[in-house]
Scaffold this active site. Structure first.
Site, PDB file in Angstrom:
ATOM      1  N   PHE A 172      -8.035   0.761 -80.215  1.00  0.00           N
ATOM      2  CA  PHE A 172      -7.075   1.137 -79.168  1.00  0.00           C
ATOM      3  C   PHE A 172      -7.344   2.509 -78.568  1.00  0.00           C
ATOM      4  O   PHE A 172      -6.950   2.783 -77.437  1.00  0.00           O
ATOM      5  CB  PHE A 172      -5.637   1.104 -79.742  1.00  0.00           C
ATOM      6  CG  PHE A 172      -5.282   2.340 -80.549  1.00  0.00           C
ATOM      7  CD1 PHE A 172      -4.857   3.509 -79.920  1.00  0.00           C
ATOM      8  CD2 PHE A 172      -5.375   2.359 -81.935  1.00  0.00           C
ATOM      9  CE1 PHE A 172      -4.533   4.650 -80.654  1.00  0.00           C
ATOM     10  CE2 PHE A 172      -5.068   3.492 -82.673  1.00  0.00           C
ATOM     11  CZ  PHE A 172      -4.643   4.641 -82.027  1.00  0.00           C
ATOM     12  N   CYS A 175     -11.932   9.473 -83.830  1.00  0.00           N
ATOM     13  CA  CYS A 175     -12.676   9.440 -85.083  1.00  0.00           C
ATOM     14  C   CYS A 175     -13.505  10.702 -85.288  1.00  0.00           C
ATOM     15  O   CYS A 175     -14.158  10.831 -86.305  1.00  0.00           O
ATOM     16  CB  CYS A 175     -13.576   8.218 -85.101  1.00  0.00           C
ATOM     17  SG  CYS A 175     -14.795   8.300 -83.795  1.00  0.00           S
ATOM     18  N   GLU A 218      -5.812  -5.321 -78.832  1.00  0.00           N
ATOM     19  CA  GLU A 218      -4.588  -5.949 -78.307  1.00  0.00           C
ATOM     20  C   GLU A 218      -3.504  -4.895 -78.060  1.00  0.00           C
ATOM     21  O   GLU A 218      -2.463  -5.192 -77.487  1.00  0.00           O
ATOM     22  CB  GLU A 218      -4.091  -7.044 -79.260  1.00  0.00           C
ATOM     23  CG  GLU A 218      -3.587  -6.573 -80.614  1.00  0.00           C
ATOM     24  CD  GLU A 218      -4.700  -6.363 -81.639  1.00  0.00           C
ATOM     25  OE1 GLU A 218      -5.833  -6.002 -81.255  1.00  0.00           O
ATOM     26  OE2 GLU A 218      -4.431  -6.548 -82.838  1.00  0.00           O
ATOM     27  N   GLU A 264      -7.613   8.771 -94.030  1.00  0.00           N
ATOM     28  CA  GLU A 264      -7.595   9.005 -92.579  1.00  0.00           C
ATOM     29  C   GLU A 264      -6.149   8.902 -92.091  1.00  0.00           C
ATOM     30  O   GLU A 264      -5.482   7.898 -92.333  1.00  0.00           O
ATOM     31  CB  GLU A 264      -8.456   7.972 -91.843  1.00  0.00           C
ATOM     32  CG  GLU A 264      -8.450   8.203 -90.344  1.00  0.00           C
ATOM     33  CD  GLU A 264      -9.314   7.211 -89.569  1.00  0.00           C
ATOM     34  OE1 GLU A 264      -9.245   6.000 -89.841  1.00  0.00           O
ATOM     35  OE2 GLU A 264     -10.056   7.670 -88.691  1.00  0.00           O
ATOM     36  N   SER A 321     -11.089   0.623 -87.699  1.00  0.00           N
ATOM     37  CA  SER A 321     -10.818   1.249 -88.996  1.00  0.00           C
ATOM     38  C   SER A 321     -11.810   0.750 -90.055  1.00  0.00           C
ATOM     39  O   SER A 321     -12.397  -0.339 -89.909  1.00  0.00           O
ATOM     40  CB  SER A 321      -9.385   0.911 -89.425  1.00  0.00           C
ATOM     41  OG  SER A 321      -9.244  -0.488 -89.496  1.00  0.00           O
ATOM     42  N   LYS A 341     -13.849  -8.286 -76.710  1.00  0.00           N
ATOM     43  CA  LYS A 341     -12.448  -8.417 -77.111  1.00  0.00           C
ATOM     44  C   LYS A 341     -11.874  -7.012 -77.249  1.00  0.00           C
ATOM     45  O   LYS A 341     -12.135  -6.294 -78.214  1.00  0.00           O
ATOM     46  CB  LYS A 341     -12.292  -9.169 -78.442  1.00  0.00           C
ATOM     47  CG  LYS A 341     -10.826  -9.526 -78.656  1.00  0.00           C
ATOM     48  CD  LYS A 341     -10.398  -9.590 -80.090  1.00  0.00           C
ATOM     49  CE  LYS A 341     -10.117  -8.297 -80.746  1.00  0.00           C
ATOM     50  NZ  LYS A 341      -8.954  -7.550 -80.264  1.00  0.00           N
TER      51      LYS A 341
HETATM   52  P1  NAD Z   1      -8.307  -1.517 -86.069  1.00  0.00           P
HETATM   53  O1  NAD Z   1      -9.354  -1.617 -87.114  1.00  0.00           O
HETATM   54  O2  NAD Z   1      -6.905  -1.815 -86.442  1.00  0.00           O
HETATM   55  O3  NAD Z   1      -8.643  -2.520 -84.845  1.00  0.00           O
HETATM   56  C1  NAD Z   1      -9.873  -2.460 -84.173  1.00  0.00           C
HETATM   57  C2  NAD Z   1     -10.183  -3.811 -83.570  1.00  0.00           C
HETATM   58  O4  NAD Z   1     -10.344  -4.766 -84.617  1.00  0.00           O
HETATM   59  C3  NAD Z   1      -9.097  -4.375 -82.664  1.00  0.00           C
HETATM   60  O5  NAD Z   1      -9.690  -4.947 -81.536  1.00  0.00           O
HETATM   61  C4  NAD Z   1      -8.425  -5.434 -83.527  1.00  0.00           C
HETATM   62  O6  NAD Z   1      -7.879  -6.506 -82.782  1.00  0.00           O
HETATM   63  C5  NAD Z   1      -9.578  -5.932 -84.364  1.00  0.00           C
HETATM   64  N1  NAD Z   1      -9.191  -6.480 -85.668  1.00  0.00           N
HETATM   65  C6  NAD Z   1      -8.106  -6.180 -86.415  1.00  0.00           C
HETATM   66  N2  NAD Z   1      -8.135  -6.866 -87.584  1.00  0.00           N
HETATM   67  C7  NAD Z   1      -9.277  -7.594 -87.573  1.00  0.00           C
HETATM   68  C8  NAD Z   1      -9.878  -8.503 -88.498  1.00  0.00           C
HETATM   69  N3  NAD Z   1      -9.315  -8.761 -89.669  1.00  0.00           N
HETATM   70  N4  NAD Z   1     -11.055  -9.056 -88.161  1.00  0.00           N
HETATM   71  C9  NAD Z   1     -11.662  -8.782 -86.985  1.00  0.00           C
HETATM   72  N5  NAD Z   1     -11.127  -7.930 -86.069  1.00  0.00           N
HETATM   73  C10 NAD Z   1      -9.955  -7.344 -86.362  1.00  0.00           C
HETATM   74  O7  NAD Z   1      -8.436  -0.051 -85.431  1.00  0.00           O
HETATM   75  P2  NAD Z   1      -7.485   0.673 -84.373  1.00  0.00           P
HETATM   76  O8  NAD Z   1      -6.202   1.034 -85.010  1.00  0.00           O
HETATM   77  O9  NAD Z   1      -7.475  -0.083 -83.103  1.00  0.00           O
HETATM   78  O10 NAD Z   1      -8.351   2.002 -84.079  1.00  0.00           O
HETATM   79  C11 NAD Z   1      -8.295   3.142 -84.883  1.00  0.00           C
HETATM   80  C12 NAD Z   1      -9.419   3.173 -85.887  1.00  0.00           C
HETATM   81  O11 NAD Z   1     -10.675   3.094 -85.223  1.00  0.00           O
HETATM   82  C13 NAD Z   1      -9.463   4.467 -86.673  1.00  0.00           C
HETATM   83  O12 NAD Z   1      -9.718   4.182 -88.016  1.00  0.00           O
HETATM   84  C14 NAD Z   1     -10.613   5.232 -86.051  1.00  0.00           C
HETATM   85  O13 NAD Z   1     -11.231   6.190 -86.890  1.00  0.00           O
HETATM   86  C15 NAD Z   1     -11.540   4.122 -85.709  1.00  0.00           C
HETATM   87  N6  NAD Z   1     -12.506   4.520 -84.687  1.00  0.00           N
HETATM   88  C16 NAD Z   1     -13.768   4.786 -85.112  1.00  0.00           C
HETATM   89  C17 NAD Z   1     -14.710   5.220 -84.210  1.00  0.00           C
HETATM   90  C18 NAD Z   1     -16.113   5.541 -84.666  1.00  0.00           C
HETATM   91  O14 NAD Z   1     -16.943   5.807 -83.816  1.00  0.00           O
HETATM   92  N7  NAD Z   1     -16.421   5.519 -85.942  1.00  0.00           N
HETATM   93  C19 NAD Z   1     -14.361   5.379 -82.860  1.00  0.00           C
HETATM   94  C20 NAD Z   1     -13.064   5.082 -82.464  1.00  0.00           C
HETATM   95  C21 NAD Z   1     -12.127   4.655 -83.396  1.00  0.00           C
END
Ligand code: NAD
Length: 491
Positions: free
Chosen positions: A155, A287, A182, A382, A232, A179
């Site tokens: 997000f 991140c 959401e 985190e 995450s 994708k």
């Molecule tokens: P999230 O992991 O909750 O969701 C990320 C994506 O994964 C979304 O599109 C979601 O729909 C999808 N998703 C959720 N559950 C899933 C599953 N079981 N299987 C497959 N897809 C699934 O993360 P968030 O809350 O949207 O974003 C924040 C996180 O992203 C933080 O932990 C942040 O550190 C990380 N992030 C990392 C970087 C990096 O470069 N390392 C960059 C940006 C954000």
């Protein structure tokens, strides 16, 4: 400039075969983190929608792969112009759904455009290579597209993170299925519209809206050959395991817990501003945000500068909102637990008032906790919010021991005026990205972005030259047209 929040809910649609169409699955409501207003409604993709999109991408990709790279990148040059023309509109949209300030929204898009510029430059590079390996015999690398590829994004950067991969994957001849999160899906429609206006053929770029189930269908589908993920750590690990088990190429970037080594000889202005802006920027929801300051020796004057800078920030103007009410509650709970366990609160963001008229939004001010133990949960987990923990250390060795014990590995920075001490931290840091007097050490293109340890599952980085191998296959061609002069072991 304050963020323009949509006045009525926008229907969030799929983009398949060059057309916007509502998914036929269940619905999800989108609320702005700024004021809680209903700003969108997702029509999630059903299994049939996903099937149609992948089949169409497969058909379209063959023609796209046969298109010379100079023609493909011409569309990306056009896209750059469109994004720059519409930058304010896109920045308002992405900020309204992610909680960012307008300035942050614009900065994220500019970084995305930088990756786009990298991809346009591929038309002037020999991304393959050829050599005469023996008399009359040449060997050649040809970079071939992978085929149908996909990406799943988080997000917090609704345009920048997708732009880490869209331009390079398209320039190299793949069909791309995205994708979006959401939680922040509105921007994806504007990006699809911009690519269509730039002249991208139908079916080469598709957007499938939805949550985890849609992501999992992409991971399981046999016609998706490579998939990048950013989100995450627990989900990144699950995505990597599921995707590789299904025989796909996967690069999954996870969460972070970034450390800053603060030394007494640092420039107070650079350190105060750099560290404060790092943990408060994007309200800590990035991140690369500073999470833990490893304060070595007497650094009282630096800490005061960090407090002064952070406490001067105005919510809604200088610092944005948090993605959800549940996340605000999580941050409150973490701060409360840390204080109960003995941390000293230097700045308490829980007391900050929301901006006028935004009382229904999700707000918390910058929070600084001192004398946090490296063993406390708050210094390891985190948080993804504007909370900075200060851990006191007697020397650099102790600081680096704590940094090295982190399970994550995105970024580590040092603030110092000593080249030798900076070099010591650079060489000892257990992260993929290191900064010296830089609070957010995001590499600029063509230097690639990527962490190590539990911040990344898979090989290579997600941008820069390192990403070329992820989005392509190397075909090795050995050619002999004439009779060879001499026999050798290869004949
Ligand atoms: P999230 O992991 O909750 O969701 C990320 C994506 O994964 C979304 O599109 C979601 O729909 C999808 N998703 C959720 N559950 C899933 C599953 N079981 N299987 C497959 N897809 C699934 O993360 P968030 O809350 O949207 O974003 C924040 C996180 O992203 C933080 O932990 C942040 O550190 C990380 N992030 C990392 C970087 C990096 O470069 N390392 C960059 C940006 C954000």
């Amino acid at each position: 400039m304050s963020v323009k929040i949509p006045l009525s809910p926008i229907p969030v649609l799929n983009f398949v075969s060059g057309k916007f169409k509502a998914g036929t699955g269940s619905k999800i409501s989108i609320h702005s983190p700024h004021n809680g207003a209903l700003i969108g409604e997702i029509h999630q993709s059903s299994p049939e929608d996903i099937q149609t999109a992948i089949a169409d991408a497969r058909r379209a990709q063959k023609e796209w792969a046969a298109t010379p790279i100079k023609e493909r990148t011409k569309i990306l040059f056009q896209l750059r112009q469109i994004l720059l023309r519409d930058i304010d509109e896109i920045s308002h949209l992405k900020s309204s759904e992610s909680g960012k300030t307008f300035t942050e929204g614009k900065a994220g898009l500019m970084k995305g455009i930088e990756v786009l510029e990298f991809a346009t430059s591929l038309q002037n590079l020999d991304v393959g290579g050829k050599l005469e390996v023996s008399r009359g015999v040449s060997c050649e690398y040809r970079r071939m597209p992978v085929g149908v590829v996909a990406s799943i994004t988080p997000f917090n950067f609704p345009a920048m993170v997708p732009f880490w991969t869209i331009p390079t994957a398209l320039a190299l001849g793949n069909a791309y299925i995205w994708k979006p999160s959401e939680k922040t899906p509105l921007t994806s429609m504007k990006i699809a519209q911009s690519l269509q206006e730039a002249g991208l053929p139908d079916g080469i770029f598709q957007v499938l809206q939805g949550g985890a189930e849609v992501a999992q269908s992409l991971l399981d589908h046999p016609d998706v050959q490579a998939l990048s993920f950013v989100g995450s750590t627990p989900v990144a690990r699950a995505v990597y395991e599921r995707g590789t088990k299904a025989g796909k190429r996967i690069l999954a970037l996870g969460g972070a817990k970034n450390h800053i080594v603060l030394l007494p000889d640092a420039n107070p202005e650079i350190a105060g501003i750099g560290i404060s802006d790092s943990f408060t920027g994007c309200a800590g929801q990035r991140c690369m945000a500073a999470a833990v300051v490893l304060a070595v020796g007497e650094v009282r004057h630096h800490i005061q500068k960090i407090i002064d800078r952070a406490s001067s920030l105005e919510l809604g103007k200088d610092m944005g909102a948090i993605i959800s009410k549940a996340q605000v509650k999580f941050l409150h709970d973490q701060i409360e637990n840390a204080v109960a366990e003995g941390a000293k609160i230097l700045l308490d963001g829980r007391k900050a008032s929301p901006p006028p008229g935004m009382e229904q939004g999700n707000w918390i001010g910058p929070t600084i906790l001192d004398y946090v133990s490296p063993h406390q949960e708050i210094s390891k987990l985190e948080l993804f919010g504007p909370v900075l923990c200060i851990v006191r250390c007697k020397d650099i060795s102790e600081a680096m021991r704590i940094e090295n014990s982190s399970l994550m590995g995105n970024a580590c920075s040092v603030f110092t005026s000593s080249g030798a001490l900076a070099e010591k931290v650079i060489s000892m840091a257990s992260t993929g990205m290191v900064g010296v007097n830089v609070g957010v050490p995001v590499p600029r293109e063509p230097f690639s972005f990527g962490g190590i340890n539990q911040s990344k599952f898979g090989h290579g980085d997600i941008t820069g030259t390192s990403s070329l191998d992820f989005w392509s296959n190397l075909k090795k061609v050995t050619v002999k047209w004439d009779q060879q002069h001499d026999n050798n072991w290869m004949s």
